[in-house]
Write a protein that holds these residues in place. Structure first.
Motif: not given
Length: 1603
Positions: A456-463, A529-531, A545-552
């Motif tokens: 799985s992937y986790v990314v941090h994106v500033p608003e 979260e995206l798949t 498939n893989v899950s991608l969680r985007v933290l704003v």
């Protein structure tokens, strides 16, 4: 006995006392003390009384430390008696060798004072060594043909003694064949020689043994013996003989090349070189030589190649054995070949099916294999197998055919290629095998799904990110090939709305990069979260498939929002009550705000922006608590207003404000009368009317002043008739500058702006500025070229020719062969018979050989060669003969052959040296291994008989250890260094011996030349290894003695040490030196010294020796401890356990020992009245600090300590350092509820809620604080209990109590709520409060009554306000129109001026007489405007020249400030043009008229003193002439005034030849024609001086005031 003790009486005492007295001044005795002793004295034997001989008493021996100074101490001084004793064994031969006189020299040293005495001891020889031969046995070889009288030198015996005790004579035991004689060398040495008396016969006796004895001349004599063993060598008279005539051997056909087949052996009864046998093939064909090889020395037959039984099964070899005397023997060898399995099978691949799909089923045929073997029988039977591949099997198909098939399913991703080894083996013994490798490629099928690199992937994106930015990158891999391994990416699922998904993110199908399609908002959505799906291009396609969680992430994009105090329904601020008796620090209320951001962006701080009574209240920076800063005073108003700002911690920070209305009252009932009695609030309408009236008045006054000023100026310009006459056409020019139309180039133009007022007291000229010009640059170019040469070469060849070689017969014979010896010759063959056959042989004539014929049984005649006379190879080595065979026919036929008789050498000649004696001189520093000379001897014999070997004879051990003789070349070289001081020459004997044991000898004399090859020696006589660092300069450290084994200049030495050391060497006595200190030492800088004492001699090249003195500097306490930092700080959490270690300090003392031992202590001090020693303690040894108690952050936040570090020196030294101890907060305080506060009687407060309250209505707010800080003080609120669940909610972070739904009729009028307040510490602490909420409408009614006190709005006030606004607008418009009109007129005039300047025709319409009275000046390139202001009173008339600006800038401020208030508009306009348009520097203001141009009292004309100017036409013309004269002077440069150093920028425009010398000096007074008025320079006013008077007599005073 000592030589110096031969006299007695007074003479003896003088001889002893005088040198001793001289030694006190010179440091040593003038003569040496000598002793003589025999060698080998036992230890502690007395040599003599040294103290007595030196004139010292026995106590002086110990007191003055009398001791021996020598490289090797053979002697010692006995302190008790002063006797000189033998300390070590003395061997004269070891010390002095063969020297006739053995002397030991050494020095004795005495201190206090320092004296050095020289002592010599002569060592006498005793007969303690016996003569010894180098070898206990001497071996000699003598040929049996050696003639009697031949001498053989022998090695001498060696005796280490000298004189009579050395070697004297030799003896030889009795025998029949040898006798002894003695020879003597040039140095006196004796060596024996052996002489042959009778001829030797090896057949009778081949070995002789003798005994040689050497005797010395001692008493009793001593002797040494050695054995002489003589071996008699033989001549070559026996042929070789084989051990067998026929040899037989059997071989396997598979033996490798080099295999040993057989070894044939032949023996020869001769000895030495005559018995050396060589083997060779005899009469064999080339095929035999191809398969066999014969070693010529050992007779070993080895194989050259592999044998093949099928080609040949046997071989016959003929072998010949021959010795060096050409005697030969023959034998035969029978070789039988045995058959074996030597053919390996062969493997042939008929066909291969590749590539093979990886999904092929088991049993698929891959290849067809064929095998064959050249062998037969069992050796030809073959079976096949596969090596190490479990995926495949080999099946027999037909005879010698196999098929290769798969045994299971294959996987290309696991193994993409197989190398299958097929091995074929036969059944022979041993079996043979061969193999072949089949390469099989596996074809890919789509059988693998793409695999992501992460689960799985986790990314941090500033608003607030930019749309289209890359936010993540996912990667999947597919092990398949081609399209099966190409991966495409897509989004298949998300927790977002399906319609909103495409507006949020997208993914690149090729790279897997995820892009943001919009700017994210942290407050709207913090995470989603995206798949993602990865799909390959196979058929069918596979995917994963893989899950991608985007933290704003949050950014500071929301300003704080104030929750409390909230505004009332009408938008007004609510009131808070404060008790009148509130003390400083009383909590009045709390401003509660929230921020929609998070993290640092949500950290809020509170500040007071505005207060009606500054200093009365304070706001907590982090808590928002409003507290009283001081007690309420009598003068303080009962109502207070605060404006509080709330700012967040973001970058940049955002803020919001809240207004607090505070009433000082003890209860709500007490506050109501104050609110009702408050004065009516100010009416905004009245304030607006007041401001409108003030604005109207100000605008009217300004408008009136502008009109008055404009009218006054206009009236001032037109009120004086005299002034108006000045500006009539033809007399005065306008204020705008102009130029004449027809002008010539090269003249200096001036334009005067002359302004005259009704009062002639002031006249001003204004000048304008100049601008320079510029010049353009240039460029350059260049080129280059190059060339490369080339060459050609050729070759040439030369042909060769061939020679013809004649065949002949060679016969060998020894030169010592006896007369009559027959030699076998080849015989001739004749095919005829009878008389015509071979009849006889003829030999060419010669003196050494004759021909003999012999007949065989078959009648064949054989020739034999008979030796008639002895042969001598040295005279004739080869004899050429012609042998002829004749038949009996008629005519006689013959055949001939050449016979070459080679005479073999016999050892019948002894060697002979080219010189009987060789001499050579070499320097002693010659390198080891250098060739000194070569002795050469010749021997006419050949072969081994002529091969010479060289050796030393009768050499001593010293010669054999020093020199080496090459036994083959005769070259003498060194094997160890030569030493001139040890031996100056070497005498040796060299022997040359041939292979037949014949020898000869020669003398060799090597002379050694002296060079500087002995380096000086350094001896430390005494040394102090330790010295204190506070020792004084000049302290003696060591006593050094130097010595050089060389003599002369090579023995003179110079002693030195490095200059950068704090030491020096002083020469004491002879070769003794003192090592002294030159300055104070510092152990901390350098703790020890490695002093290098260098001693250099005066040789060429000079040699030097170094000796290292290690000196240690002892420490004293001269350095205090030093902390590595100037200050320290540390942190400790509160509530710490007692005795815990909180910090450790360390100090370093560069001293050593006790001086470097550091102890630590805390300085005595107090904190809050308590000694610091009650808080912390320090370990005196380690510097560790310990807490003596538990700290409380709320009481003590910081401690400042001083730590002292002291050493243990005497006296001790110390240093201090500061330590800051910061206490960290822990969650040890529960929240404290400030509101609602409990009444005095302990009952709960009552909060009112209107029945019409909607959901979300703010009922009240729970306000709490926490004494802790940081996260421990962050509070959260929650509802624990409610009488009506679901009716109210509590804000988690704000504490706001709001209605969750609308109030119903069935809801109770009284509601009870229990609210819990909890902090964020670990563990968390909490507090509770009970709220009573009453549902009633009384509070809104009260607020309505309070609102009725406000005054009502009057309609008439609104009308008045409207009239005022209209009046202000009207007056403003009129004033603005007036200003615009004035500006328009000014701009129009300015535009006209600029047009005249641009066109150059400004004054074209005016006659020249109207301008200046003449038309002589016509060329003007640049204009200057002079402003002249005159008043009616001629006493104050003057001219003002503004300060020039040479950088083309504004006119100086100083000149502008000197302007008069009453100026005509033309003057004002001229100044504006100077500042805004032209900006040109005026010429030098030093301007004056000539004497002829000055009218009135200063010139030739008398003017009227009434002040009227100009008073007639003549004066007017004079004024015109004056102006023309000034312009002419400027144009032709004829002014008599000197120019300044500057050029005012004119050189830049008119060239470097133009300077200020061309500009008239305007600084003198100006006299106006027709008047006695003086026009003075404005510089007088700038200097603070009054202007000149009104008559002409002021001229002199005007000159004095000139700058």
């Amino acid at each position: 006995m000592r030589q110096s003790t031969e006299t007695n009486g007074r003479t003896r005492w003088r001889q002893v006392l005088l040198p001793f007295l001289l030694s006190l001044f010179r440091g040593a005795l003038p003569d040496q003390i000598r002793y003589s002793i025999p060698e080998e004295l036992p230890q502690n034997s007395i040599v003599g009384n040294l103290a007595k001989d030196l004139g010292l008493s026995v106590p002086d021996v110990s007191a003055r430390k009398l001791r021996i100074s020598a490289e090797k101490e053979y002697f010692v001084v006995k302190p008790e008696s002063g006797d000189l004793l033998v300390s070590n064994k003395i061997d004269r031969e070891e010390i002095c060798g063969k020297k006739p006189l053995c002397v030991l020299d050494f020095d004795t040293v005495a201190e206090n004072p320092l004296n050095i005495f020289h002592v010599t001891v002569i060592v006498e020889d005793i007969n303690d060594n016996t003569p010894l031969f180098k070898q206990s046995k001497i071996d000699l070889k003598i040929g049996e043909s050696t003639k009697p009288g031949k001498t053989f030198p022998l090695d001498p015996a060696l005796d280490s003694d000298a004189g009579p005790n050395s070697l004297q004579r030799y003896y030889l035991n009795d025998n029949d064949y040898f006798e002894l004689t003695e020879k003597q060398t040039p140095d006196g040495g004796k060596y024996p020689e052996l002489i042959l008396k009778h001829s030797l016969d090896r057949e009778e006796q081949n070995f002789h043994q003798l005994l040689l004895t050497a005797v010395d001349g001692g008493d009793p004599p001593q002797s040494g013996t050695t054995q002489i063993q003589i071996q008699v060598t033989d001549a070559n008279d026996n042929p070789p003989v084989f051990s067998q005539d026929v040899y037989r051997v059997s071989l396997q056909e598979g033996v490798p090349p080099g295999f040993l087949v057989l070894r044939v052996t032949a023996t020869d009864q001769d000895e030495g070189v005559n018995a050396e046998i060589t083997y060779s093939f005899h009469n064999v064909d080339e095929q035999v030589k191809q398969f066999f090889n014969l070693n010529q020395r050992t007779g070993e037959i080895t194989s050259n190649d592999y044998f093949d039984f099928e080609i040949a099964d046997s071989y016959t070899l003929r072998i010949e054995a021959k010795d060096p005397g050409d005697l030969a023997a023959h034998c035969s060898v029978q070789v039988e070949i045995l058959d074996e399995n030597d053919c390996a099978p062969e493997v042939i691949v008929t066909s291969v099916f590749t590539p093979l799909p990886e999904d092929s089923s088991p049993g698929t045929v891959i290849a067809l294999v064929k095998t064959k073997d050249r062998d037969s029988g069992e050796n030809g039977e073959v079976y096949c197998q596969i090596l190490g591949k479990a995926e495949f099997i080999l099946k027999s198909y037909l005879k010698n055919y196999y098929k290769l098939t798969t045994d299971r399913t294959l996987d290309r991703e696991e193994i993409s290629e197989y190398n299958i080894t097929v091995m074929a083996t036969d059944r022979g013994k041993p079996p043979l095998s061969s193999s072949i490798t089949i390469s099989l490629h596996i074809a890919d099928v789509n059988d693998n799904t793409p695999v992501f690199h992460q689960a799985s992937y986790v990314v941090h994106v500033p608003e607030n990110n930019p749309p289209g930015a890359s936010i993540a990158h996912v990667t999947a891999s597919d092990p398949d090939l081609g399209p099966n391994g190409q991966v495409a990416y897509s989004i298949v699922a998300s927790d977002l709305e399906p319609r909103a998904l495409s507006s949020y993110v997208s993914v690149n199908p090729q790279s897997g990069v995820v892009f943001a399609q919009r700017a994210f908002d942290h407050e709207q959505r913090r995470a989603f979260e995206l798949t993602l799906q990865a799909r390959d291009h196979g058929s069918p396609a596979l995917s994963s498939n893989v899950s991608l969680r985007v933290l704003v992430g949050d950014r500071n994009d929301n300003a704080p929002r104030v929750l409390y105090p909230a505004l009332g329904p009408d938008g007004s601020a609510l009131f808070d009550t404060v008790p009148r008796a509130a003390q400083p620090g009383y909590l009045v209320t709390k401003v509660v705000a929230v921020d929609a951001d998070s993290g640092h962006n949500a950290w809020l701080s509170y500040h007071v922006l505005q207060a009606s009574e500054p200093g009365l209240f304070s706001v907590g920076l982090r808590t928002g608590e409003v507290r009283t800063a001081r007690a309420l005073g009598d003068r303080d108003a009962a109502r207070q207003r605060l404006l509080v700002a709330v700012r967040d911690g973001g970058q940049p920070p955002l803020s919001a404000t809240a207004t607090l209305l505070l009433v000082f009252a003890d209860s709500l009932q007490e506050a109501l009368p104050d609110l009702s009695e408050r004065p009516a609030p100010s009416d905004p309408q009245v304030e607006l009317q007041f401001y409108l009236v003030v604005a109207l008045a100000l605008i009217s006054v300004l408008f009136l002043l502008a009109v008055i000023l404009a009218v006054a100026l206009h009236l001032r310009r037109s009120s004086s008739p005299t002034a108006r006459s000045c500006f009539k056409p033809g007399l005065c020019v306008r204020s705008s500058p102009g130029v004449l139309p027809n002008y010539s180039e090269g003249t200096l133009p001036y334009s005067y702006n002359l302004c005259v007022a009704s009062q002639s007291a002031k006249t001003e000229f204004n000048f304008l500025n100049i601008t320079p010009e510029v010049v353009p640059p240039q460029d350059l170019l260049c080129k280059d070229a190059s060339w490369v040469p080339s060459t050609n070469h050729g070759d040439a060849g030369v042909p060769f020719t061939s020679d013809t070689i004649l065949k002949e017969v060679t016969v060998k014979v020894n030169e010592n062969a006896a007369v009559g010896t027959p030699l076998v010759l080849p015989f001739a063959r004749d095919a005829d018979v009878g008389v015509n056959s071979l009849q006889r042989y003829q030999l060419s004539s010669n003196i050494h050989f004759s021909l003999d014929e012999k007949s065989g049984r078959d009648g064949q005649k054989y020739p034999e060669l008979i030796l008639e006379q002895p042969l001598d190879r040295e005279k004739v080595a080869v004899h050429d003969l012609l042998l002829t065979a004749l038949d009996g026919g008629d005519p006689i036929l013959s055949g001939s052959t050449h016979i070459q008789v080679m005479v073999l050498d016999a050892n019948d000649n002894a060697p002979l040296f080219t010189q009987s004696e060789y001499r050579v001189s070499v320097p002693e520093n010659i390198a080891v291994g250098t060739r000194l000379l070569a002795v050469t001897a010749t021997d006419p014999d050949e072969g081994i008989n002529g091969k010479l070997t060289y050796s030393f004879r009768n050499e001593e051990d010293k010669i054999s250890e020093t020199f080496q003789l090459d036994s083959n070349l005769g070259e003498i070289s060194t094997v160890q260094p030569l030493d001139y001081e040890e031996s100056r020459f070497y005498d040796m004997e060299v022997v040359a011996q041939d292979g037949g044991a014949l020898l000869t000898s020669a003398k060799v004399l090597i002379t050694v030349q002296d060079v500087n090859d002995n380096a000086p020696e350094v001896l430390l006589t005494s040394l102090s290894s330790t010295v204190s660092e506070d020792c004084l300069p000049g302290t003696i450290i060591a006593l050094v003695s130097v010595h050089d084994g060389d003599s002369g200049e090579n023995g003179e030495v110079v002693c030195s040490i490095p200059r950068n050391l704090p030491f020096k060497l002083e020469k004491s006595v002879d070769n003794y030196y003192h090592l002294l200190t030159t300055r104070v030492l510092d152990r901390e800088e350098i703790s020890d010294y490695n002093i290098t004492v260098t001693v250099t001699d005066c040789g060429n090249p000079p040699l030097s020796t170094e000796n290292h003195i290690f000196l240690k500097v002892a420490d004293i306490n001269d350095n205090p401890p030093i902390f590595p930092h100037t200050s320290y700080y540390t942190y400790i959490p509160e509530n710490n356990p007692r005795g815990i270690s909180i910090f450790s300090v360390s100090a370093h003392d560069p001293d050593s020992g006790n001086n470097a031992q550091v102890t630590y202590a805390l300085a005595e001090d107090k904190f809050q009245g308590t000694p610091l020693s009650s808080y912390v303690s320090i370990n005196s040894d380690t510097g560790a600090l310990y807490a003596l108690g538990s700290f409380d952050y709320e009481q003590v936040k910081e401690l400042q300590l001083w730590v002292t570090a002291s050493d243990n020196g005497d006296p001790p030294l110390s240093s201090n350092v500061s330590l800051s101890l910061f206490i960290l907060d822990q969650n040890d305080n529960a929240p404290e509820i400030l509101y609602p506060a409990f009444p005095i009687d302990g009952s709960t407060g009552v909060e009112l809620a209107p029945r019409s309250a909607e959901p979300g209505y703010l009922v009240t707010k729970v306000v709490a604080v926490d004494r802790d800080s940081g996260q421990n003080a962050w509070l959260s609120y929650r509802l624990l209990k409610a009488s009506e669940p679901g009716l109210f909610t509590v804000g988690l972070h704000t504490g706001e109590v709001r209605t969750a739904r609308a109030l119903l009729d069935r809801d109770a009028l009284k509601q009870s709520l229990v609210v819990a307040v909890q902090d964020h510490g670990q563990p968390p602490l909490s507090a509770t409060v009970t709220l009573t909420v009453a549902v009633a409408d009384s509070i809104p009614d009260m607020l309505a009554d309070l609102g009725s006190l406000e005054p009502s709005t009057d309609p008439d006030d609104s009308g008045l306000t409207l009239y005022l606004v209209v009046a202000v607008a009207s007056v403003s418009c009129i004033f603005l129109a007036f200003v615009i009109a004035l500006l328009t007129l000014r701009l129009r005039r300015w535009y006209t001026l600029r047009a005249l300047q641009a066109s150059g025709n400004g004054l074209a319409g005016l006659p020249a007489s109207h301008f200046v009275g003449v038309d002589g000046v016509r060329a003007f390139l640049q204009t200057y405007s002079h402003e002249v202001s005159l008043t009616a009173d001629s006493r104050g008339s003057h001219v003002i020249f503004p300060q020039p600006n040479y950088a083309d800038t504004l006119i100086s401020q100083e000149s502008c400030e000197k302007s008069e208030p009453l100026l005509i508009p033309e003057k004002i306009n001229a100044k504006e043009r100077e500042l805004e348009v032209l900006q040109q520097a005026p010429p030098n203001t030093d301007w004056r008229f000539s004497q002829a141009q000055r009218p009135g009292t200063s010139g030739s004309q008398n003017g009227d003193e009434t002040g009227t100017w100009p008073n007639n036409q003549f004066d007017t013309e004079m004024l015109q002439a004056m102006i023309l004269a000034s312009a002419s002077e400027a144009a032709d440069g004829s002014s008599t005034l000197g120019g300044g150093a500057g050029t005012m920028g004119l050189s830049a425009r008119y060239g470097p030849q133009f300077t200020l010398q061309h500009v008239p000096d305007y600084r003198q007074n100006v006299y106006i024609p027709g008047s006695n008025a003086t026009l003075t320079n404005a510089a007088g006013k700038r200097d603070g001086k009054a202007p000149a008077g009104g008559n002409g007599n002021k001229k002199k005073s005007g000159k004095k005031e000139k700058k």
